[in-house]
Design a protein around this motif. Structure first.
Motif, short mmCIF file in Angstrom:
data_model
loop_
_atom_site.label_atom_id
_atom_site.label_comp_id
_atom_site.label_asym_id
_atom_site.label_seq_id
_atom_site.Cartn_x
_atom_site.Cartn_y
_atom_site.Cartn_z
N LEU A 137 0.56 -1.13 -0.04
CA LEU A 137 -0.29 0.13 -0.17
C LEU A 137 0.93 1.26 -0.37
O LEU A 137 -0.07 2.62 -0.49
CB LEU A 137 -1.49 0.36 1.23
N ARG A 138 2.23 1.54 0.52
CA ARG A 138 3.30 2.30 0.57
C ARG A 138 3.10 3.51 -0.78
O ARG A 138 2.93 4.39 -0.85
CB ARG A 138 3.80 1.67 1.21
N PRO A 139 2.91 2.67 -2.01
CA PRO A 139 3.35 3.00 -2.83
C PRO A 139 1.95 3.73 -3.28
O PRO A 139 2.30 4.68 -4.60
CB PRO A 139 3.66 1.77 -4.13
N GLU A 140 0.79 3.72 -3.30
CA GLU A 140 0.10 4.40 -3.55
C GLU A 140 -0.66 5.68 -2.21
O GLU A 140 -1.81 5.74 -2.20
CB GLU A 140 -1.22 3.47 -3.71
N ARG A 141 -0.36 5.82 -1.46
CA ARG A 141 -0.56 6.93 -0.89
C ARG A 141 -0.77 8.32 -1.18
O ARG A 141 -1.41 8.73 -0.53
CB ARG A 141 0.91 7.43 0.75
N ALA A 142 -0.29 8.79 -2.86
CA ALA A 142 -0.89 9.17 -3.00
C ALA A 142 -2.73 9.26 -3.55
O ALA A 142 -3.24 10.58 -3.50
CB ALA A 142 -0.97 9.83 -4.61
N THR A 143 -2.91 8.58 -4.00
CA THR A 143 -4.17 8.10 -3.22
C THR A 143 -5.33 7.53 -2.88
O THR A 143 -6.82 8.41 -2.49
CB THR A 143 -4.39 6.37 -4.50
N ILE A 144 -4.37 6.82 -1.72
CA ILE A 144 -4.92 6.62 -0.56
C ILE A 144 -4.54 7.79 1.12
O ILE A 144 -5.65 7.15 1.94
CB ILE A 144 -4.89 4.68 -0.11
N GLY A 145 -3.69 7.98 0.92
CA GLY A 145 -3.47 8.61 1.88
C GLY A 145 -2.82 7.87 2.79
O GLY A 145 -1.90 6.91 2.67
#
Length: 553
Positions: A104-112
């Motif tokens: 999930l870390r690479p998706e922080r821009a989308t999921i916070g």
């Protein structure tokens, strides 16, 4: 007319001689047992004068196979354990968190931001700060699912993922839980077997009962509590990063952490990260040893994967404490002084030599995947076992004498031949049991007693047929020959049906039932052999030597 080729005679007597030769060690049971134990100890730890003295009690050129005595004859321990299969769900979820976090870390821009939330033991709850990215987060986590590796779980994945408001909820699927339960029980069976084999006991019974229970019976061990000390310890070894060290067991550990007590320092508690760096599953060896101060310790070595992870962590965390945790207790928490390549180390603590040896056995055999709850435990003393042996001896002797007297009174000289074959038959049974390393139980003794009674059935059929043929005035030689020919089909039919019953008992039964089936099956085979060949050969040898004009049966 009553012909026996020379090669047949040699084969029959050679078979009898080999069977009695293999059975001979059982007549000197204690002496041969000490010889075997000494030979095994010398192979493991080397020779000592005491072991050499025990080894010399029985010649090496003699057979040394014994009929192993079962729990009811030798004494020992009986346990019925239930595997806590639900424990594995929590550890699976705990181990899955680092993988989910990294995905999930690479998706922080989308999921916070992502935060692990308190949850039930068999699930993971992860809160994201941007709920509008929930669909993307669910897709990422679902991408971590793997197919269930069982026939019943074809088409199903190991995890189920759903969203609840701003939380991602991850649980094991029902198919994976069933598969996990099966793996857990099978793995527990294998590890228990390895631990008991390490101790060196003879012929333990370790078998599954029902969905999640294991029956353990170990002859020759001192008590049920001693057996529980060997197999009841989970021995889950992990190496975890240390967060803090304190004295308050009720302090808040923080999400993803847990508080565990110190084994050596009562009142001291460590807050450690729940996800381990390396686990005991990656150990390939553990041996009792001594630390630099001469105190008992346990040295260990990881496999390639564990050595790499252990080496990488120690290189990146020099100066940080690192907890060695055994069954949720910190054995020691040394500070990493330098990079440790090679994947080997030592566990120190307040051990005595027996404790370090026992810990090494547990670690070498592997960790139980789940805890055990003992539902039933019994210690059977050797005195009770000796009473059973004595009772079995009396029953066998009484039955044998009754049969021998009956045959001698009923059939005279022919009955004497049958009695000689019966004694050989009992020796052949013990020879076969010794050859295959079978375990003799009290029901097994019952099977031998039953065989003694059944062994003369074939001879009775033959002798009665000979009586009938003698009335036709065909002569004694022809009467003997026809008696065996006409009785053969009845003998084979009767014994085959009994043998089928013994096979069914062995395949479908367990424990004492199988012991009864083994001795009954071997007894049927040997009794048919002695009745058809040994008794007949004795009669032929007598007849050709005496050439009687008439015979009485």
């Amino acid at each position: 007319m009553l012909q026996f080729d020379l090669w047949k005679r040699v084969a029959i007597w050679l078979t009898c001689a080999v069977g009695l030769w293999l059975a001979l060690p059982n007549a000197f049971y204690t002496r041969v047992e000490q010889h075997n134990d000494a030979a095994a100890a010398i192979a493991v730890a080397g020779s000592t004068p005491e072991l050499e003295a025990q080894l010399s009690r029985w010649p090496d050129w003699m057979p040394s196979g014994l009929v192993n005595l079962g729990l009811d004859l030798r004494g020992g321990a009986h346990l019925l354990a239930e595997v806590k299969v639900a424990d594995v769900y929590a550890s699976r979820m705990e181990a899955a968190w680092p993988e989910i976090r990294d995905a999930l870390r690479p998706e922080r821009a989308t999921i916070g931001t992502i935060r692990l939330q308190p949850s039930a033991p068999d699930e993971i709850r992860i809160r994201i700060s941007q709920p509008e990215g929930m669909e993307r987060a669910l897709d990422v986590v679902r991408g971590l699912a793997r197919p269930v590796q069982t026939l019943t779980g074809v088409g199903a994945n190991d995890i189920e993922v759903r969203g609840e408001d701003d939380e991602i909820v991850v649980t094991l699927s029902e198919a994976e839980k069933l598969a996990s339960d099966e793996r857990t029980v099978q793995q527990s069976l294998e590890i228990i077997r390895r631990r008991i084999d390490e101790v060196g006991t003879r012929e333990p019974t370790i078998q599954r009962q029902g969905a999640d229970r294991i029956l353990i019976q170990v002859p020759g061990i001192g008590s049920a509590s001693e057996l529980k000390a060997i197999i009841g310890t989970t021995a889950q070894l992990t190496f975890n990063p240390v967060v803090t060290r304190g004295t308050d067991p009720d302090a808040a550990p923080g999400i993803g952490n847990k508080i565990v007590p110190s084994l050596d320092d009562p009142g001291v508690y460590y807050t450690i990260e729940s996800a381990p760096v390396v686990t005991g599953e990656e150990l390939v060896d553990a041996q009792p040893s001594y630390d630099q101060n001469g105190r008992p310790a346990v040295s260990f070595r990881f496999n390639t994967s564990g050595a790499r992870k252990f080496g990488n962590y120690t290189a990146e965390n020099i100066g940080s404490p690192f907890a060695i945790v055994l069954d949720d207790e910190v054995v020691s928490a040394p500070v990493i002084q330098s990079h440790i390549p090679g994947g080997s180390g030592i566990i120190t603590g307040n051990f005595d030599l027996a404790e370090s040896t026992n810990l090494a056995i547990l670690l070498r055999a592997g960790a139980l995947p789940a805890g055990l709850e003992f539902l039933e435990e019994r210690t059977i003393g050797p005195e009770l076992g000796q009473d059973s042996i004595d009772a079995g001896k009396v029953a066998t002797i009484v039955a044998s004498i009754a049969v021998l007297v009956f045959m001698l009174v009923s059939y005279g000289l022919f009955g004497l031949f049958a009695n000689v074959a019966l004694v050989i038959n009992i020796g052949l049974i013990f020879g076969l049991l010794s050859l295959v390393g079978a375990t003799l139980t009290l029901p097994g003794i019952a099977g031998i007693v039953l065989t003694v009674g059944m062994a003369v059935d074939a001879n009775v059929l033959v002798f009665e047929r000979i009586r009938e043929e003698l009335h036709t005035a065909k002569g004694p030689a022809r009467a003997i020959e026809l008696g065996y020919e006409k009785a053969l089909s009845a003998i084979i039919d009767a014994n085959i049906t009994t043998l089928i019953t013994a096979v069914i008992l062995f395949v479908m039964g367990s424990g004492p039932v199988r012991g009864f089936a083994i001795t009954l099956g071997f007894g049927i085979v040997t009794s048919v052999f002695t009745a058809i060949y040994v008794t007949r050969l004795l009669i032929v040898m007598w007849f050709r030597a005496r050439r009687p004009k008439t015979i009485e049966v």
